[in-house]
Design an enzyme around this catalytic site. Structure first.
Site, PDB file in Angstrom:
ATOM      1  N   CYS A 149     -11.581  -6.377  17.055  1.00 56.14           N
ATOM      2  CA  CYS A 149      -9.842  -6.054  16.530  1.00 56.14           C
ATOM      3  C   CYS A 149     -11.028  -4.244  17.609  1.00 56.14           C
ATOM      4  O   CYS A 149      -9.256  -4.269  18.619  1.00 56.14           O
ATOM      5  CB  CYS A 149      -9.880  -5.437  15.921  1.00 56.14           C
ATOM      6  SG  CYS A 149     -11.436  -5.152  14.749  1.00 56.14           S
ATOM      7  N   HIS A 180     -10.411  -0.563  10.981  1.00 53.18           N
ATOM      8  CA  HIS A 180      -9.244  -1.537  12.112  1.00 53.18           C
ATOM      9  C   HIS A 180      -8.775  -0.727  12.477  1.00 53.18           C
ATOM     10  O   HIS A 180      -8.000  -0.165  12.908  1.00 53.18           O
ATOM     11  CB  HIS A 180      -8.509  -2.335  10.789  1.00 53.18           C
ATOM     12  CG  HIS A 180      -7.986  -3.915  11.828  1.00 53.18           C
ATOM     13  ND1 HIS A 180      -8.560  -4.226  12.062  1.00 53.18           N
ATOM     14  CD2 HIS A 180      -6.556  -3.765  11.975  1.00 53.18           C
ATOM     15  CE1 HIS A 180      -7.784  -5.483  13.065  1.00 53.18           C
ATOM     16  NE2 HIS A 180      -6.207  -4.791  12.567  1.00 53.18           N
TER      17      HIS A 180
END
EC number: 3.4.19.12
Length: 826
Positions: A204, A760
């Protein structure tokens, strides 16, 4: 009962053995097979129930029908709602309604993928037999239902209308494609579509950066030029006697550059909703092995390695082209050929496409308070790393002050015992987690080693006195120690500690690295050579360098071994003996470019040059910088702290060569030739002297606290339109005359949510029309003269790997930004 227990134990083992993917924990509560079968009897497929009740299906415009938002089926109750990419987001609203049991599992009726809202991730139903059976049942029910079985004539009419609109839309698409083929310029300036990126395994951090780079149209334009075969570049000769420039034929670009170009083209031209950037990521891993292994990484480091890798490939292309140009001529002598190639490499004025887009320049200005001599040093940058201060910084500064006081008291005691001792004065950052007891213990051990060192020097009979690395001082006594004044320039690159968190410290003949280990600087005589290498790992210190000399002299950061030569009068000359000693082996050569100065400094060397600058205007900026609220936590305040005016006092005084020459010139000069260096108070400031076309700002949220790393979660305000003029020099190079504004428009954000261990990365990207001002600035060097409003308009999207969602501007500005991407508009 025994059979049930054994069966319950074997189920998780079987599930985990099927795949390495983790099984969603909410399958049991989010799945109700009985209710689902009842709800799917005589149901209309692929129609949002809420939109139908609101009579919005029949009133849809042609554009909305063309988008055709996906419909998601709730696996708890069978509700069908439009997805999060639609305007209403009924499926998401259905999940958010308060209930006793969560309706978190939904099934896409387009691609039959399962999504869990609680996990915010895709659920692979092949891992669960129960979930797989439910999906298969739904697919069979959807396949058996045909339009002929629908008894409602209104539905048939609605479907016919949809088919007619779809045929019209297809005709319009064909017309647009034909127009784009006839006018390629329109195609290049059209908006870039937003597509999801497949997560290759904890990538990510990579996807978030690539989403923002894909929304940089000028990067795609320049890569097209780079890929053109047979590109010829002219380089001016280094020798003035040669009037003809050297023409070189560039080879095809490197593998990383080609992979980047292929990725951008795929993001623009493919009709798929999801792109898999496997080839580009593999090329990045080949350049930087640290990104292998599918571990969590840092987005800013990824961006730096990517840009540095492509820039290195471009420099290598030019170097190979120069070498080939000489090989085709009559040159035969290898030594002469090597020297000529080096001269042309120094002279080459072909900036890479990376520097043309992201490259800017910082100028550090320093002025002596006594003689008011102004000296400058220029340093290029690709991004600016801005310090982020939190509430704990005040506590740390108090601890640093107490630690500094105790260290100074110990230094005073050692001065009384040793009159001729000299000290290694170095600004260093002590981890707040280190106890005072350990500091005192290490200090005593260092003093014992220093005594043993001086005893050896007495036996050898010769003592070397190093004064500020490059100058020689005659030792008045045989008991002199090494004195070095190392000064560090602020690192505008990646991962460095804030200036607020660094306090000046003094150490007695020892140098302390970041791991807390102390290494003695051995005395060097004519019978021995020693090299001391201090390795800095994981964190780079951004202490400001005190300038050692304002006239083209600076303490080297790279000293690879010191070689001593004894002069005719018994003195030891070391000024020409230093080679490059790398004090920071963890950093790349492109990141720190400070070398020892000689008579012929090479290009790229960081040199302080004395200039005829008016002291009154040396520290002036394009716009007033005093109007900022210092209490406000904003990007403007971070830039203000980064470019703030500093005063060099006490242990951080400036060694001024001009004042030294004035003091010891003429009749005041000592008969023996001895000269002491004059340290004066000074003022220093770092400002932007070349505003980049694309400005990348990095907030240093990950900081070292003692021996641990922590994240600063404070929200930092950032505007859509940023004025960089208060942080630019008065003579900023690419700003039009009489302009007092340097405006940038926000088009990309990388956000980090979560903690250091489990976080994230997501991206916010704005689709917009390509800026003609930015293209002219990058491609032709035309400075923008007026404000372009069209480039500031557009639609924001939030991208989390494969999931793309349109969001308002307010959500973007309220995000926890880690990287900001601005493009120049004025």
């Amino acid at each position: 009962m025994g059979k049930k227990r054994t069966k319950g134990k074997t189920v998780p083992i079987d599930d985990s053995s099927e795949s390495l993917e983790p099984v969603c924990r909410h399958i049991r509560k989010g799945l109700e097979q009985g209710n689902l079968k009842k709800a799917l009897v005589n149901v209309e497929w692929n129609i949002c129930q809420d939109c139908k009740t609101d009579n919005k299906v029949k009133d849809k415009s042609e554009e909305e029908t063309e988008e055709n938002p996906s419909v998601w089926l709730c696996l708890k109750c069978g509700h069908q709602g439009c997805g999060r990419n639609s305007q209403e987001q009924h499926a998401l609203k259905h999940y958010m309604k308060p209930r006793s049991e969560p309706h978190c599992l939904v099934l896409s009726l387009d691609n039959w993928s399962v999504w869990c809202y609680l996990c915010d991730d895709e659920v692979h139903y092949c891992n669960s037999n129960r979930l797989g059976q439910v999906v298969d049942y739904v697919r069979k029910q959807a396949g058996n239902t045909t339009p002929e079985s629908a008894e409602d004539n209104g539905n048939i009419e609605l479907e016919n209308k949809k088919l007619e609109k779809e045929s019209k839309n297809e005709q319009e698409r064909e017309k647009k494609e034909n127009m784009a083929r006839e006018n390629p310029s329109m195609n290049s300036t059209s908006q870039i579509t937003v597509k999801g990126l497949s997560n290759l395994g904890n990538t990510c951090f990579f996807n978030a950066v690539m989403q923002n780079l894909s929304q940089t149209p000028v990067l795609r334009e320049l890569l097209k030029e780079v890929k053109m075969s047979g590109t010829i570049v002219k380089i001016e000769p280094p020798d003035l006697a040669l009037t003809e420039p050297l023409e070189i034929n560039l080879e095809p670009p490197g593998p990383l550059t080609l992979a980047m170009s292929q990725f951008l083209n795929e993001m623009q031209e493919t009709k798929k909703g999801i792109v898999t950037p496997r080839e580009l990521f593999s090329q990045v891993c080949k350049k930087a092995v640290r990104f292998k292994g599918y571990q969590q990484q840092d987005s800013q480091e990824l961006l730096r390695y990517l840009l540095d890798g492509m820039r290195a490939e471009e420099h290598q292309r030019v170097s190979k082209g120069i070498l080939k140009a000489f090989d085709n001529s009559t040159e035969k002598v290898d030594e002469e050929l090597k020297n000529k190639v080096k001269e042309y490499e120094k002279k080459k004025s072909v900036p890479s496409f990376v520097d043309r887009i992201f490259g800017g320049e910082l100028t550090s200005t320093i002025m002596c308070d006594e003689c008011r001599t102004v000296s400058l040093v220029h340093e290029s940058f690709l991004d600016l790393s801005l310090p982020v201060l939190d509430d704990q910084s005040g506590k740390k500064s108090i601890n640093d002050k107490n630690l500094k006081k105790t260290m100074e008291d110990e230094d005073k005691d050692s001065e009384e015992e040793k009159d001729n001792d000299s000290y290694l004065k170095e600004r260093n950052d002590i981890p707040s987690g280190t106890s005072k007891h350990l500091q005192k213990k290490a200090k005593k051990q260092a003093k014992k080693q220093a005594k043993n060192q001086r005893r050896q020097q007495k036996i050898q009979g010769k003592v070397l006195h190093l004064n500020d690395v490059y100058a020689i001082d005659h030792p008045e006594d045989n008991e002199c120690e090494v004195e070095m004044s190392l000064q560090r320039e602020a690192d505008i690159k990646s991962n460095h500690i804030s200036q607020e968190e660094v306090a000046p410290k003094e150490y007695c003949v020892n140098q302390k690295d970041l791991n807390g280990h102390e290494k003695m600087i051995e005395s060097i005589t004519d019978n021995q050579k020693s090299t001391e290498e201090a390795a800095m790992k994981n964190v780079s210190v951004d202490n400001d360098l005190e300038v050692l000399a304002s006239s083209a002299t600076e303490c080297p950061r790279n000293l690879n071994g010191a070689y001593l030569k004894e002069g005719s009068n018994g003195e030891v000359d070391i000024s020409s003996g230093f080679e490059n000693l790398n004090l920071n082996a963890a950093l790349q050569p492109d990141e720190i470019n400070i070398e020892i100065l000689d008579d012929d400094p090479t290009p790229g060397t960081k040199v302080y040059e004395v200039v005829n600058e008016d002291p009154e205007t040396a520290f002036c900026t394009l716009a007033n910088r005093e109007a900022f609220n210092t209490d406000e936590c904003s990007v403007q305040h971070c830039l203000y702290q980064f470019t703030r005016n500093e005063k060099l006092r006490d242990a951080n005084k400036l060694l001024c060569e001009v004042c030294t020459r004035r003091q010891y010139s003429g009749p005041k000069a000592n008969m023996k030739g001895e000269r002491k260096h004059i340290y004066t108070n000074a003022k220093k400031q770092m400002l932007i002297s070349l505003a980049p076309p694309v400005l990348t700002l990095h907030f240093k949220r990950f900081q070292q606290a003692g021996f641990n790393l922590r994240k600063v979660n404070k929200h930092i305000k950032f505007p859509e339109i940023l004025d960089l003029a208060p942080f630019c020099t008065l003579k900023c190079k690419n700003v039009a005359e009489e302009h007092t504004r340097v405006l940038y428009s926000l088009y990309g954000v990388v956000e980090h949510s979560g903690t250091m261990r489990s976080g994230h990365y997501t991206a916010y990207a704005k689709t917009r029309t390509a800026s003609t001002h930015l293209s002219n600035l990058v491609l032709h060097g035309d400075i923008p003269q007026d404000f372009e409003m069209e480039s500031t308009k557009g639609q924001w999207f939030h991208i989390s790997d494969t999931h793309v969602q349109a969001v308002p501007t307010t959500k973007v500005l309220s995000s926890q930004a880690y990287l900001l991407f601005y493009e120049r508009i004025l």
